[in-house]
Design an enzyme around this catalytic site. Structure first.
Site, short mmCIF file in Angstrom:
data_model
loop_
_atom_site.label_atom_id
_atom_site.label_comp_id
_atom_site.label_asym_id
_atom_site.label_seq_id
_atom_site.Cartn_x
_atom_site.Cartn_y
_atom_site.Cartn_z
N ASP A 1 29.94 47.08 40.63
CA ASP A 1 30.92 47.96 41.25
C ASP A 1 30.23 49.10 42.00
O ASP A 1 30.46 50.28 41.72
CB ASP A 1 31.88 48.51 40.20
CG ASP A 1 33.08 49.20 40.82
OD1 ASP A 1 33.47 48.82 41.93
OD2 ASP A 1 33.62 50.13 40.18
N ASP B 1 30.58 49.83 45.13
CA ASP B 1 31.51 50.40 46.11
C ASP B 1 30.87 50.67 47.46
O ASP B 1 30.99 51.76 48.02
CB ASP B 1 32.13 51.69 45.55
CG ASP B 1 33.10 51.41 44.42
OD1 ASP B 1 34.05 50.65 44.65
OD2 ASP B 1 32.92 51.93 43.31
N HIS C 1 35.18 44.69 40.39
CA HIS C 1 35.45 44.91 38.98
C HIS C 1 35.32 43.67 38.11
O HIS C 1 35.87 43.62 37.00
CB HIS C 1 36.87 45.49 38.82
CG HIS C 1 36.96 46.92 39.19
ND1 HIS C 1 38.05 47.71 38.87
CD2 HIS C 1 36.11 47.74 39.85
CE1 HIS C 1 37.86 48.93 39.33
NE2 HIS C 1 36.69 48.97 39.93
N TRP D 1 44.65 53.43 37.10
CA TRP D 1 43.35 52.98 36.60
C TRP D 1 42.81 54.03 35.65
O TRP D 1 42.90 55.24 35.92
CB TRP D 1 42.33 52.76 37.72
CG TRP D 1 40.97 52.45 37.17
CD1 TRP D 1 40.52 51.25 36.70
CD2 TRP D 1 39.89 53.38 36.95
NE1 TRP D 1 39.25 51.36 36.21
CE2 TRP D 1 38.83 52.66 36.35
CE3 TRP D 1 39.72 54.74 37.20
CZ2 TRP D 1 37.62 53.27 36.00
CZ3 TRP D 1 38.53 55.35 36.85
CH2 TRP D 1 37.48 54.60 36.26
N ASP E 1 40.33 44.57 42.07
CA ASP E 1 39.27 45.25 42.81
C ASP E 1 38.09 44.31 42.94
O ASP E 1 37.62 43.75 41.95
CB ASP E 1 38.86 46.53 42.08
CG ASP E 1 37.87 47.37 42.88
OD1 ASP E 1 36.78 46.87 43.21
OD2 ASP E 1 38.18 48.54 43.16
N LYS F 1 39.07 46.63 34.91
CA LYS F 1 37.66 46.79 35.23
C LYS F 1 36.84 46.07 34.17
O LYS F 1 37.25 45.99 33.01
CB LYS F 1 37.29 48.27 35.27
CG LYS F 1 35.97 48.56 35.99
CD LYS F 1 35.85 50.05 36.30
CE LYS F 1 34.66 50.30 37.20
NZ LYS F 1 34.59 51.71 37.62
N ASP G 1 38.54 50.45 48.77
CA ASP G 1 38.01 51.35 47.74
C ASP G 1 36.49 51.32 47.80
O ASP G 1 35.85 50.43 47.23
CB ASP G 1 38.51 50.92 46.35
CG ASP G 1 38.12 51.92 45.27
OD1 ASP G 1 37.47 52.93 45.61
OD2 ASP G 1 38.44 51.68 44.10
N HIS H 1 42.01 46.05 46.06
CA HIS H 1 41.05 47.08 46.41
C HIS H 1 39.83 46.33 46.95
O HIS H 1 39.04 45.79 46.19
CB HIS H 1 40.67 47.92 45.20
CG HIS H 1 41.64 49.02 44.93
ND1 HIS H 1 41.46 49.94 43.93
CD2 HIS H 1 42.81 49.36 45.54
CE1 HIS H 1 42.47 50.80 43.93
NE2 HIS H 1 43.29 50.45 44.90
N GLU I 1 45.34 48.48 37.17
CA GLU I 1 44.04 47.99 37.63
C GLU I 1 43.03 47.83 36.48
O GLU I 1 42.81 48.75 35.70
CB GLU I 1 43.47 48.97 38.67
CG GLU I 1 42.11 48.58 39.20
CD GLU I 1 41.59 49.58 40.21
OE1 GLU I 1 40.47 49.37 40.74
OE2 GLU I 1 42.28 50.59 40.49
#
Length: 419
Positions: A294, A296, A262, A185, A259, A228, A326, A286, A226
């Protein structure tokens, strides 16, 4: 075995048997699934190579809860505590900046020996290892570009780093006996509207082709890429978009990483899995919780986590999907964050395994959407928790919230003494 847990399980077992579901088989399947738990929750993505470098790449960790790991030894100690509270044997996902070495090295100089202590520890713990080149939080990424950088010298630095990361992944796979997923990434992108959208993507394509030039036995290392949507500092344009990496992965036979944080707020990863599975070499997940894009947050058993698990189970995609987590939350106990997130991912998978998939599919094919909806709603109150409790008890890990006391004791006796 706790008598009450056993009784609850036997009752739940019969309830599910009435639907044609074998809870014992579900537990056996769940035991075989390895969740790749991310190391960077334990120290707020600082790592050990460039501790004084500010976190960059559109990433931000908020909170100042006491007890963050300061050394590889402390991080491994915290991880051991977390794994002891999670049923099953899993994997650890390392970033390159977590090298455990006394040598002064830069990212383009990493070698397998710099991670030897991690391998020794993983083998002792019975864990697999995954890996990631760290293309952020470095002076050569300060302007927001790495593998697509217009400066060839900087681009070559990151190419070399990613090449070496793959060799570390190969080393992990050989030593642990489990394939290492090495995921690339990068944060590359523009804050404002660019004039040239194609040029950076051409450079990224060429850089990736160079990174992946050497063939590595997939029994040891699997390459993933990956995408985004945007990041802090790359709000208007990200070089490695979903479309770019999907095209690259499909044409180069690479795992495509999805992800959960993302994508656009109205997009969900769960809806992409079945489509991508038809064409891709394999997928890497993820799993995260994007409260505001994002962000997280720690994984909860929310609708999307349940939907991701259901897609994997219903369509038999677990064999071609690598499940990683993640998130990084520094506002709560970091060990607890690992335990909550990993246990929730496993719970979601178990719940999906306890659904009468074939009956639901048959109702759908008949056009009996009433039955489909009715059953799916009734299943939400079925006693999957009793099966989960039984699985935890039989795996010698705490049942329900009993694990929290262990974490609180660990906080008092270990984490708080670090500060």
């Amino acid at each position: 075995m706790n008598t009450q847990i056993q009784r609850n399980y036997e009752a739940a077992k019969q309830i599910y048997a009435n639907l044609g579901i074998d809870t014992e088989k579900a537990i056996v399947k769940l035991k075989d699934i390895k969740i790749s738990m991310h190391c960077w929750q334990g120290d707020d993505v600082r790592g050990f190579l460039n501790k004084d470098q500010d976190l960059t790449g559109g990433i931000s960790v908020t909170g100042n809860y006491p007890g963050a790991a300061r050394t590889p030894e402390e991080l491994r100690q915290d991880l051991e505590k977390a794994y002891s509270l999670i049923p099953g044997k899993h994997k650890l996902n390392l970033h390159a900046i977590y090298a455990d070495t006394d040598e002064k090295i830069d990212l383009d100089e990493i070698e397998p020996r710099h991670y030897e202590k991690w391998v020794q520890w993983a083998k002792k713990q019975g864990l697999g290892l995954d890996f990631n080149p760290t293309c952020f939080s470095h002076p050569k990424s300060d302007d927001g570009f790495t593998l697509s950088h217009p400066n060839k010298e900087i681009r070559d630095f990151w190419i070399e780093h990613c090449k070496r990361a793959r060799k570390v992944g190969e080393y992990f796979g050989k030593e642990t006996g489990q394939p290492c997923v090495t995921n690339v990434w990068i944060p590359d992108g523009f804050k404002d509207q660019p004039v040239d959208r194609l040029g950076p993507r051409e450079r990224l394509q060429a850089s990736l082709d160079e990174v992946f030039k050497e063939e590595i036995n997939p029994a040891y290392n699997l390459d993933a890429i990956e995408s985004k949507l945007f990041g802090i500092g790359s709000e208007s344009y990200v070089v490695g978009s979903h479309e770019f990496y999907m095209g690259y992965g499909l044409t180069r036979n690479k795992l495509i990483c999805l992800d959960a944080g993302h994508f656009h707020p109205t997009e969900v990863v769960s809806n992409k899995l079945s489509a991508l599975s038809l064409f891709s070499e394999g997928m890497l997940l993820h799993v995260s919780r994007p409260v505001r894009w994002d962000s997280d947050h720690v994984v909860t058993m929310d609708d999307e986590t349940l939907a991701i698990a259901r897609e994997l189970v219903v369509h038999n995609l677990i064999s071609k999907t690598h499940i990683g987590l993640d998130f990084f939350d520094a506002s709560i106990n970091r060990v607890a964050a690992w335990v909550i997130g990993t246990r929730n991912m496993l719970k979601a998978l178990l719940r999906a395994m306890l659904e009468p998939t074939e009956s639901l599919k048959e109702a759908e094919l008949r056009g009996d959407y009433t039955t489909r909806l009715a059953l799916m709603e009734e299943l939400k109150s079925y006693p999957f928790g009793a099966v989960w409790d039984y699985y935890c008890e039989s795996s010698n890990v705490p049942v329900r919230e009993d694990w929290l006391k262990e974490v609180k004791d660990y906080e008092t006796n270990v984490l708080l003494k670090r500060d």
